[in-house]
Scaffold this active site. Sequence first.
Site, PDB file in Angstrom:
ATOM      1  N   HIS A 105       7.033  -6.144   0.079  1.00 39.38           N
ATOM      2  CA  HIS A 105       7.623  -4.983  -0.612  1.00 39.38           C
ATOM      3  C   HIS A 105       7.352  -3.665   0.111  1.00 39.38           C
ATOM      4  O   HIS A 105       7.791  -2.599  -0.335  1.00 39.38           O
ATOM      5  CB  HIS A 105       7.073  -4.919  -2.039  1.00 39.38           C
ATOM      6  N   ASP A 106       6.583  -3.752   1.222  1.00 37.95           N
ATOM      7  CA  ASP A 106       6.264  -2.521   1.968  1.00 37.95           C
ATOM      8  C   ASP A 106       6.962  -2.409   3.313  1.00 37.95           C
ATOM      9  O   ASP A 106       6.874  -1.348   3.963  1.00 37.95           O
ATOM     10  CB  ASP A 106       4.751  -2.488   2.287  1.00 37.95           C
TER      11      ASP A 106
ATOM     12  N   GLU B 179      -4.999  -8.164   1.219  1.00 36.04           N
ATOM     13  CA  GLU B 179      -4.060  -7.407   2.050  1.00 36.04           C
ATOM     14  C   GLU B 179      -4.896  -6.601   3.026  1.00 36.04           C
ATOM     15  O   GLU B 179      -5.785  -5.851   2.608  1.00 36.04           O
ATOM     16  CB  GLU B 179      -3.195  -6.458   1.220  1.00 36.04           C
TER      17      GLU B 179
ATOM     18  N   ASP C  82      -5.079  -5.766  -3.104  1.00 37.66           N
ATOM     19  CA  ASP C  82      -4.486  -4.601  -2.451  1.00 37.66           C
ATOM     20  C   ASP C  82      -5.529  -3.842  -1.623  1.00 37.66           C
ATOM     21  O   ASP C  82      -6.591  -3.494  -2.131  1.00 37.66           O
ATOM     22  CB  ASP C  82      -3.943  -3.675  -3.557  1.00 37.66           C
TER      23      ASP C  82
ATOM     24  N   ASP D 170      -1.552  -9.060  -8.709  1.00 36.58           N
ATOM     25  CA  ASP D 170      -1.949  -8.055  -7.721  1.00 36.58           C
ATOM     26  C   ASP D 170      -3.184  -7.324  -8.249  1.00 36.58           C
ATOM     27  O   ASP D 170      -3.150  -6.768  -9.360  1.00 36.58           O
ATOM     28  CB  ASP D 170      -0.797  -7.050  -7.526  1.00 36.58           C
TER      29      ASP D 170
HETATM   30  O1  TEU Z   1      -0.178  -1.146   0.883  1.00 39.46           O
HETATM   31  C1  TEU Z   1      -1.161  -0.652   1.782  1.00 39.46           C
HETATM   32  C2  TEU Z   1      -0.577  -0.478   3.085  1.00 39.46           C
HETATM   33  O2  TEU Z   1      -1.187  -0.657   4.107  1.00 39.46           O
HETATM   34  C3  TEU Z   1       0.836  -0.106   3.061  1.00 39.46           C
HETATM   35  O3  TEU Z   1       0.882   0.995   2.160  1.00 39.46           O
HETATM   36  C4  TEU Z   1       1.318   0.362   4.370  1.00 39.46           C
HETATM   37  O4  TEU Z   1       0.314   1.049   5.043  1.00 39.46           O
HETATM   38  C5  TEU Z   1       2.401   1.346   4.145  1.00 39.46           C
HETATM   39  O5  TEU Z   1       3.175   0.899   3.068  1.00 39.46           O
HETATM   40  C6  TEU Z   1       3.165   1.405   5.391  1.00 39.46           C
HETATM   41  O6  TEU Z   1       4.415   1.937   5.063  1.00 39.46           O
HETATM   42  C7  TEU Z   1      -0.651  -1.445  -0.403  1.00 39.46           C
HETATM   43  C8  TEU Z   1       0.539  -1.822  -1.263  1.00 39.46           C
HETATM   44  O7  TEU Z   1       1.142  -2.996  -0.727  1.00 39.46           O
HETATM   45  C9  TEU Z   1       1.488  -0.665  -1.254  1.00 39.46           C
HETATM   46  O8  TEU Z   1       2.703  -0.990  -1.949  1.00 39.46           O
HETATM   47  C10 TEU Z   1       0.808   0.507  -1.930  1.00 39.46           C
HETATM   48  O9  TEU Z   1       1.652   1.648  -1.822  1.00 39.46           O
HETATM   49  C11 TEU Z   1      -0.541   0.827  -1.266  1.00 39.46           C
HETATM   50  O10 TEU Z   1      -1.318  -0.321  -0.966  1.00 39.46           O
HETATM   51  C12 TEU Z   1      -1.392   1.661  -2.211  1.00 39.46           C
HETATM   52  O11 TEU Z   1      -1.767   0.841  -3.307  1.00 39.46           O
END
Ligand code: TEU
Length: 549
Positions: free
Chosen positions: A328-329, A255, A200, A99
């Site tokens: 994971h989000d 992403e 990311d 990542d």
């Molecule tokens: O996620 C970016 C993102 O768009 C997500 O955070 C989403 O908007 C949010 O989780 C909706 O609930 C990336 C990573 O995948 C995330 O785990 C990080 O928290 C974020 O960036 C900051 O690095």
Amino acid sequence: MIQQKWWKEEVIYQIYPRSFKDSTGNGIGDLRGIISKMDYLKELGVDIIWMSPVYPSPNDDNGYDISDYRNIHPEFGTMADFDELLAGLHQRGMRLIMDLVVNHSSDEHEWFKKSRESKDNPYRDYYIWKPGKNGGPPNNWQSFFGGSAWKHDEKTDEYFLHLFTKKQPDLNWENPKVRQEVYDLIKFWLDKGIDGFRMDVIPLISKRLEFADTALPSFGEIVEKVYSNGPKVHEYINEMYETVLKHYDIMTVGEGPGISKDVGLKYVGHDRGELNMIFHLDTMFLGFGPGGKFDPVPYDWSDVKRIFREWYEAMGDSGWVSIFLDNHDFPRMVSRFGNDDHYRNESAKLLAMLVLTLRGTACIYQGSEMGMTNVHFDSIEDYRDVETLNFYKEYIEKGVSSEDFLKMVHEYGRDNVRTPIQWDATHHGGFTKGTPWIKVNPNYPAINAEEVLKDKNSIFYWYKNLLAYRKKNKTLVYGEWKEIKQTSENLYVYERFDTDNHYYIVLNHSDVEETFELNLDNHQLDFQNVKNNDLSHLKPWEARLYKRK
Ligand code: TEU
């Protein structure tokens, strides 16, 4: 003509290390835990392991706040453990992508510690500092995780930008020194032999330098038109490609919050010299209202099917996306898009077939192969995610009850997908001998790897057999895709084809029995996820794959 590439044919499996397997008993998953499960992953038949961050971090955002880009967080293990994992995956014919989190660092990174020292510190311009306006922040931008996107720093009486938490200051990509630092750290990991990166929030790295207030009414629009797709984003990614990426046989996946189908090709067109593919978030952001995920609006499968069609048409033969329905989000796909109650097994298999038969690089999130579900904790004390905790405080202050807020967390919270992997029915699901950093889903005695490994009809073997079938049937990778309209809105029916082969995929994504219209002459039934001898009817959550003889 579509280009053939290994990263189009192979399947990604995402590991969130913190929740995968703890080898030390400290309650946190670690590298040696992953090492102990490499044969399990090989047995499943996945190819590319995407590992969420394992670098040193204060864990304000569980590792997406990096304080040292060239090391391993001691809680995850050592660089020697990392080298052993990488070698072990390669020996098994698998790959590892890391990542890359370079839109922001941790505020505990050496760069930021120096940057905040003084206005004339050489590192000041590694970050984005502005004087306040009218006694407040420089503009009205809000963080993804609640509150202003600016934090005042007493020492120099200026504000710094943080589109995520206050401990994740945005890096200043306008500064060529920052860009060179990033290219150097990319080279460091590529020279160790990794096979690429998941990048990311990469569309956020170029800022609109007027830093004007925004009057846009919704979270989604602000992300797309204010935070993402900035004026130099393609210049920066192309410079990254020319400077370092193109010199290695690797894959890159961006992403893409804010990357719409209309601009997707600019990031992944095969002649662009930028990225190989995107994790776009259009499907994941479904249900996010003007105020974001905790301001939910209705959506349904018709939206999901529309988005898959729109992106297929937008990519054509010259772009590429990853196909996924959770990570994971975002909530567990069997809970969000399937039926994790009466039809958990059937709907988990149906979703697996969808992810593995649309055109794109399939990405499977850890635990999907055993049908892990969302979790319902009754107390905010059991939640760990900074996004949930920040918005909980904000909503309670606005007068929303804890119970009402938790209902939204049960549906959309990120901890749904961060509970520990359930390996067996022993204490804590066999994840740790200690106390897990977050509670294990109480359904682990029934839902765990040991259970699925001993049942040849389980979700695990459905994934395994489909993954093997996909390897032997490359038309499911490169073939054209076309949806076949059905009378019932509960069906998702499409074909995959090229000059040599033809397949029908027939999915009943509902709790009711359905009939379908399809001329199946000369097609054999290769996959069916339920026992059903009446082939004219589809049982609830029945999934079928037919291949022309
Ligand atoms: O996620 C970016 C993102 O768009 C997500 O955070 C989403 O908007 C949010 O989780 C909706 O609930 C990336 C990573 O995948 C995330 O785990 C990080 O928290 C974020 O960036 C900051 O690095």
